[in-house]
Scaffold this motif. Structure first.
Motif, PDB file in Angstrom:
ATOM      1  N   SER A 113      24.446  54.444  47.890  1.00  0.00           N
ATOM      2  CA  SER A 113      23.376  54.882  48.816  1.00  0.00           C
ATOM      3  C   SER A 113      23.278  56.393  49.032  1.00  0.00           C
ATOM      4  O   SER A 113      22.375  56.839  49.734  1.00  0.00           O
ATOM      5  N   ASN A 118      19.167  48.218  42.941  1.00  0.00           N
ATOM      6  CA  ASN A 118      18.113  47.965  43.940  1.00  0.00           C
ATOM      7  C   ASN A 118      17.858  46.459  43.951  1.00  0.00           C
ATOM      8  O   ASN A 118      18.350  45.731  43.082  1.00  0.00           O
ATOM      9  N   ASP A 151      32.317  60.027  35.523  1.00  0.00           N
ATOM     10  CA  ASP A 151      31.279  59.052  35.175  1.00  0.00           C
ATOM     11  C   ASP A 151      31.880  57.644  35.231  1.00  0.00           C
ATOM     12  O   ASP A 151      32.802  57.324  34.479  1.00  0.00           O
ATOM     13  N   GLU A 188      29.951  63.942  42.063  1.00  0.00           N
ATOM     14  CA  GLU A 188      29.802  65.326  42.525  1.00  0.00           C
ATOM     15  C   GLU A 188      31.089  65.808  43.184  1.00  0.00           C
ATOM     16  O   GLU A 188      31.792  65.052  43.838  1.00  0.00           O
ATOM     17  N   GLY A 203      17.196  54.556  38.317  1.00  0.00           N
ATOM     18  CA  GLY A 203      17.780  55.853  37.948  1.00  0.00           C
ATOM     19  C   GLY A 203      19.232  55.920  38.378  1.00  0.00           C
ATOM     20  O   GLY A 203      19.877  54.899  38.581  1.00  0.00           O
ATOM     21  N   ASP A 205      22.745  53.436  38.428  1.00  0.00           N
ATOM     22  CA  ASP A 205      22.150  52.197  37.898  1.00  0.00           C
ATOM     23  C   ASP A 205      21.628  52.427  36.479  1.00  0.00           C
ATOM     24  O   ASP A 205      21.934  51.662  35.545  1.00  0.00           O
TER      25      ASP A 205
HETATM   26  N1  AR6 Z   1      28.971  57.680  37.603  1.00  0.00           N
HETATM   27  C1  AR6 Z   1      29.314  57.747  38.906  1.00  0.00           C
HETATM   28  N2  AR6 Z   1      28.449  58.107  39.871  1.00  0.00           N
HETATM   29  C2  AR6 Z   1      27.186  58.414  39.500  1.00  0.00           C
HETATM   30  C3  AR6 Z   1      26.741  58.357  38.157  1.00  0.00           C
HETATM   31  C4  AR6 Z   1      27.708  57.966  37.181  1.00  0.00           C
HETATM   32  N3  AR6 Z   1      27.396  57.872  35.884  1.00  0.00           N
HETATM   33  N4  AR6 Z   1      25.426  58.716  38.137  1.00  0.00           N
HETATM   34  C5  AR6 Z   1      25.072  59.002  39.410  1.00  0.00           C
HETATM   35  N5  AR6 Z   1      26.123  58.826  40.230  1.00  0.00           N
HETATM   36  P1  AR6 Z   1      22.195  56.710  43.177  1.00  0.00           P
HETATM   37  P2  AR6 Z   1      21.645  55.047  45.561  1.00  0.00           P
HETATM   38  C6  AR6 Z   1      26.227  59.003  41.692  1.00  0.00           C
HETATM   39  O1  AR6 Z   1      20.938  57.474  43.405  1.00  0.00           O
HETATM   40  O2  AR6 Z   1      21.574  56.247  46.432  1.00  0.00           O
HETATM   41  C7  AR6 Z   1      18.636  53.773  41.550  1.00  0.00           C
HETATM   42  O3  AR6 Z   1      17.409  54.116  41.014  1.00  0.00           O
HETATM   43  C8  AR6 Z   1      25.209  59.863  42.371  1.00  0.00           C
HETATM   44  O4  AR6 Z   1      25.502  61.238  42.156  1.00  0.00           O
HETATM   45  O5  AR6 Z   1      22.544  56.280  41.820  1.00  0.00           O
HETATM   46  O6  AR6 Z   1      22.432  53.863  46.031  1.00  0.00           O
HETATM   47  C9  AR6 Z   1      18.722  52.281  41.891  1.00  0.00           C
HETATM   48  O7  AR6 Z   1      17.999  51.495  40.986  1.00  0.00           O
HETATM   49  C10 AR6 Z   1      25.406  59.439  43.828  1.00  0.00           C
HETATM   50  O8  AR6 Z   1      26.529  60.114  44.385  1.00  0.00           O
HETATM   51  O9  AR6 Z   1      22.212  55.351  44.094  1.00  0.00           O
HETATM   52  C11 AR6 Z   1      18.140  52.234  43.265  1.00  0.00           C
HETATM   53  O10 AR6 Z   1      16.730  52.167  43.215  1.00  0.00           O
HETATM   54  C12 AR6 Z   1      25.760  57.962  43.709  1.00  0.00           C
HETATM   55  O11 AR6 Z   1      26.060  57.745  42.327  1.00  0.00           O
HETATM   56  C13 AR6 Z   1      18.570  53.543  43.883  1.00  0.00           C
HETATM   57  O12 AR6 Z   1      18.784  54.428  42.794  1.00  0.00           O
HETATM   58  C14 AR6 Z   1      24.654  57.018  44.125  1.00  0.00           C
HETATM   59  O13 AR6 Z   1      23.394  57.571  43.785  1.00  0.00           O
HETATM   60  C15 AR6 Z   1      19.877  53.407  44.622  1.00  0.00           C
HETATM   61  O14 AR6 Z   1      20.158  54.612  45.280  1.00  0.00           O
END
Ligand code: AR6
Length: 171
Positions: free
Chosen positions: A119, A22, A8, A158, A29, A32
């Motif tokens: 992303s 974003n 994390d 992951e 989510g 973020d």
């Molecule tokens: N620590 C590290 N990595 C994480 C954590 C954490 N606590 N939580 C999730 N991940 P995503 P995106 C990973 O969807 O694709 C948001 O709503 C996750 O498993 O967070 O860039 C923003 O506001 C994945 O491998 O980001 C935008 O609207 C990685 O972080 C949108 O999502 C990125 O997943 C951005 O999408």
């Protein structure tokens, strides 16, 4: 100098963690949501100030705020590309997320920086392609700025992503 951690990103005691935000900078989510929840409202307050000044953050760009209650010193917010199949400059935009974030770090004299897998969650960028590009881009930035940074950590939530990065960094 480049490391991989599975876990994390909100727990890391580094100079800066990067947020996969974003364009609104108002939270969301994934990572973020985790950063805003753990860091508290001070992060959102500074994001709102940036929005008022420059109207959010374009994909590929990066901005910096406090890290609020997080153990990190600062949060660098970048906005990754939404994956549309690869013909809409997704790779250029994703590479720009890494270089923009690293430039913001060195402009602020921040030496240890942790990235999530930008992303590759909600935005749907293929994980292997994203990891390859992230490692290439960070390596080339470090070569171009040899004394600017001390440590870059790829924080993988992951196991499959952690395995991808470990393999790439062995090469
Ligand atoms: N620590 C590290 N990595 C994480 C954590 C954490 N606590 N939580 C999730 N991940 P995503 P995106 C990973 O969807 O694709 C948001 O709503 C996750 O498993 O967070 O860039 C923003 O506001 C994945 O491998 O980001 C935008 O609207 C990685 O972080 C949108 O999502 C990125 O997943 C951005 O999408």
């Amino acid at each position: 100098m480049i490391e991989v951690i599975q876990g994390d990103i909100t727990r890391l005691e580094v100079d800066a963690i990067v947020n996969a935000a974003n364009s609104s900078l108002l939270g969301g989510g994934g990572v973020d949501g985790a950063i805003h929840r753990a860091g508290g409202s001070a992060i959102l307050e500074e994001c709102k100030v940036i929005r008022a000044l420059q109207g959010g953050c374009m994909p590929g760009q990066a901005v910096i705020t406090t890290a609020g209650k997080l153990p990190a010193q600062k949060v660098i917010h970048t906005v990754g590309p939404v994956w549309h199949g690869g013909q809409q400059q997704e790779a250029e935009t994703l590479a720009s997320c890494y270089t923009s974030s690293l430039n913001v770090a060195i402009q602020n004299n921040l030496k240890t920086i942790a990235f999530p897998n930008i992303s590759t969650g909600v935005y749907g960028y293929p994980k292997k392609e994203a990891a390859t590009l992230a490692v290439e881009t960070v390596r080339s930035f470090i070569n171009q700025h040899p004394d600017a940074l001390e440590q870059v950590i790829f924080v993988c939530f992951e196991a499959d992503n952690a395995a991808l990065y470990r393999k790439l960094l062995e090469e």
